[in-house]
Design a protein around this motif. Sequence first.
Motif, PDB file in Angstrom:
ATOM      1  N   THR A  67      59.934 -30.957  64.522  1.00 42.45           N
ATOM      2  CA  THR A  67      58.980 -30.446  65.499  1.00 42.45           C
ATOM      3  C   THR A  67      59.642 -30.288  66.855  1.00 42.45           C
ATOM      4  O   THR A  67      60.303 -31.207  67.352  1.00 42.45           O
ATOM      5  N   ASP A  75      60.443 -33.092  58.300  1.00 41.52           N
ATOM      6  CA  ASP A  75      59.557 -32.737  59.410  1.00 41.52           C
ATOM      7  C   ASP A  75      60.412 -32.520  60.650  1.00 41.52           C
ATOM      8  O   ASP A  75      61.160 -33.420  61.071  1.00 41.52           O
ATOM      9  N   ALA A 100      52.523 -28.746  56.657  1.00 40.31           N
ATOM     10  CA  ALA A 100      52.412 -29.319  57.999  1.00 40.31           C
ATOM     11  C   ALA A 100      50.999 -29.823  58.266  1.00 40.31           C
ATOM     12  O   ALA A 100      50.015 -29.283  57.748  1.00 40.31           O
ATOM     13  N   ASN A 153      50.242 -33.094  64.274  1.00 43.82           N
ATOM     14  CA  ASN A 153      51.619 -33.225  64.753  1.00 43.82           C
ATOM     15  C   ASN A 153      51.920 -32.279  65.909  1.00 43.82           C
ATOM     16  O   ASN A 153      52.891 -32.486  66.643  1.00 43.82           O
ATOM     17  N   ASP A 179      56.400 -26.189  64.681  1.00 45.87           N
ATOM     18  CA  ASP A 179      56.474 -27.180  63.608  1.00 45.87           C
ATOM     19  C   ASP A 179      57.106 -26.511  62.390  1.00 45.87           C
ATOM     20  O   ASP A 179      56.498 -25.652  61.758  1.00 45.87           O
ATOM     21  N   PRO A 210      57.279 -29.796  56.544  1.00 45.63           N
ATOM     22  CA  PRO A 210      58.066 -30.500  55.525  1.00 45.63           C
ATOM     23  C   PRO A 210      58.889 -29.566  54.650  1.00 45.63           C
ATOM     24  O   PRO A 210      59.864 -29.979  54.033  1.00 45.63           O
ATOM     25  N   THR A 222      62.036 -36.266  60.856  1.00 46.79           N
ATOM     26  CA  THR A 222      62.130 -37.327  59.857  1.00 46.79           C
ATOM     27  C   THR A 222      63.599 -37.666  59.634  1.00 46.79           C
ATOM     28  O   THR A 222      64.381 -36.785  59.253  1.00 46.79           O
TER      29      THR A 222
END
Length: 721
Positions: A703, A701, A643, A647, A693, A696, A251
């Motif tokens: 990954t 985020d 999470a 994703n 992952d 958040p 993000t």
Amino acid sequence: MHNTGDRTQEDNSTTSVRAGLEEVIVTAQRREERLQDVPIAVTALSRAEIETRGISNVIDLKSIAPNLLVSLMPNSNVVSQVSLRGGVTINGGLYWEPSTGMYLDGVYLGKAVGSVFDVVDLERIEVLRGPQGTLYGRNTMAGAVNFVTRKPSGIFGGSASVEFGNYGGHVEKLSLDLPRWGIARLSLAARKEDRDGLVKLTDGGELDSRNKLGARAALGLDFSDNFIVDYRFDYTKIDQAPPHNQLYYVTPQGPLFTAAAAYASRDRLSTVSTNWPSYEQLDLHGHALTLTWDVNERNQLKSISARRTLRNDDSVDLDGVPITISTAKRISNLEQKSQELQWVGRTERLDYVMGLYYYEDDGQTINPHEFFFGSDNSQYGFGVEAKSAYGQIDWRVTDALTLTAGLRRTKEDKTTWRFKSATPVSLGPIPWVSAEASFAATTPLATIAYKVNDRLNIYAKYSEGFKSGGFQGEAGSADEAVIPYDPEDQKTFEVGAKFTSENGRLQLNMAVFHNNIENMHVNRFTGIPGVSVIRNAGQATTKGFELEGMWVPSEALRLQVSYGYLKGEYDEFMEAAAPGQPITNVAYNRSFPHAPEHTFNVNVNARLAQTVWGELRGSADYGYTASFYAYPYQIVTVDPSRATAGNTKVDSCGLLNLRLVLADIPLGGSGQAEVALWIRNAADEDQPVNFIDFGPGFFADYTLAYYPEPRTYGATFTYRW
């Protein structure tokens, strides 16, 4: 009852495809039996198949058996992640224990760390599906994988090979049998592999390289016709670069993560930039001493003593970009010892196995991290002392009907210590704390097997598996570090059939299973730096169907097919749907990790021509795995601070390997040569096969993706004498 390892035609990987199927002997029930007679779902690979498929370690098994998924643990080339019928270990820490037990010549390998080592001079591989809690015990709830190496023959002979491939890859192998000297038989073997990195660094370095040495010595001492001593030593030395932690998605939140987003890519990258040293080093020593005494023609006593030591030192740029967001280093040591006593015997109507087993290990990990907002020095230690007694009896009620009953009692005592210092203090320092706990279980087995005729066997089985509880090695608080999580146990119902055609050209094995799992262990990355936690999810159900077939329509063609169907779902997953809400059953919104619905494998081996220069053969091996979730996260985003499973969903993938061989090339005398051309991942599949992952909770985020090896190709030259 002894087999001193005399060389046979089947030892040679150039054995031609025959008119019928060879009889496969396995030791899945601690004694030699025909594969088609064993009431267990077993996939067995002979030495010829192992060499044809290029298998040297557990990662090469991939999807070779139904409902089997094998991959590398994220950010490591020396830690395996084995999922069998949905049973999987997600965390690569040494304090975690796998759900599938791995054995080398009868010795249990206690950890996933260091499990990706080359097993030199393999004779046979057996993949046992379903709980093996009676005869195998510790952490075999999902199943067991047996690696069986070749016994020294006492007859002079051997083989040498050299392999060259792209990316500067080359492999040298030597296997040598020495002539018998008095009562002694000795064989020596070694394998050396080197390869340039698959990913280049802009500063001139590389990632995902290979530099491995594996060696083995096997000594057999025939003191008499009924008393034999076998000693095995294996050694592994690895010093190479780990895989690239490729930033897949972030993000763009704040200047730091916005800068990192410029390096994110969903395509496999071959050149990248990082700013932290990356390496992985493994030093592994294994010793095993087996004493076998044939008391008489019907009874055998065996003692298996083993000691293994491991040191693993690695460092990774965990963020995958030239910005210090997250780094990790692990310095780990482990020592394990085991002792097993077995009594295997039979009467006119009974076959029985009884035993005592002892296992202990002790290890520690120093796991410092550097982050954009601070650092920590995380350390933890762990140990276990496990004792068990077991027995299994097969009663042949009639020539067709056999009833089996087994029972194992296990008790494990576990210890832990945890320490963590942090800068700033807000990262959560943990003072030195320690704890201990005990776990115990009784795992029964009951089987009804019926021999319909000489070609068809059917069976129904009930079995239980047990995986003990433990402590959070990466706990984020002192309280959590000393509170153990509960044991996981499983009850399995299975029905199977094994069929061989009258002419011996067709073989079909089928199994249907239903697993009820209590207190299932799941791993969650919390978003707190360096903290992954183990939770007891509650209750789960996995069920499925498995089919394996082998057909030899002619002397020139062999077809092998396997298919697995798997359905995994939670019945109870107790957790708060969002912070501040009460704990409820959220099973409807949690993904089942590493449980692809479909797995499929087909292998074709054909004799293409018989020439004066030798036999020309070709083989094609294709393995397909349906899509699956990497972590047990929320499927629909209810809580944005956690999470979401989608994703890190791994897409379906099929891998094709091809091989063309000119075998049995006469060179005069007793020696023969072989030349093989091969391609692995022929279609150059390049979608991610695993993820990390951060979730958040890591302020954004973040990954990471891990990719399969790209297309590789080369040639292998082998000489046997």
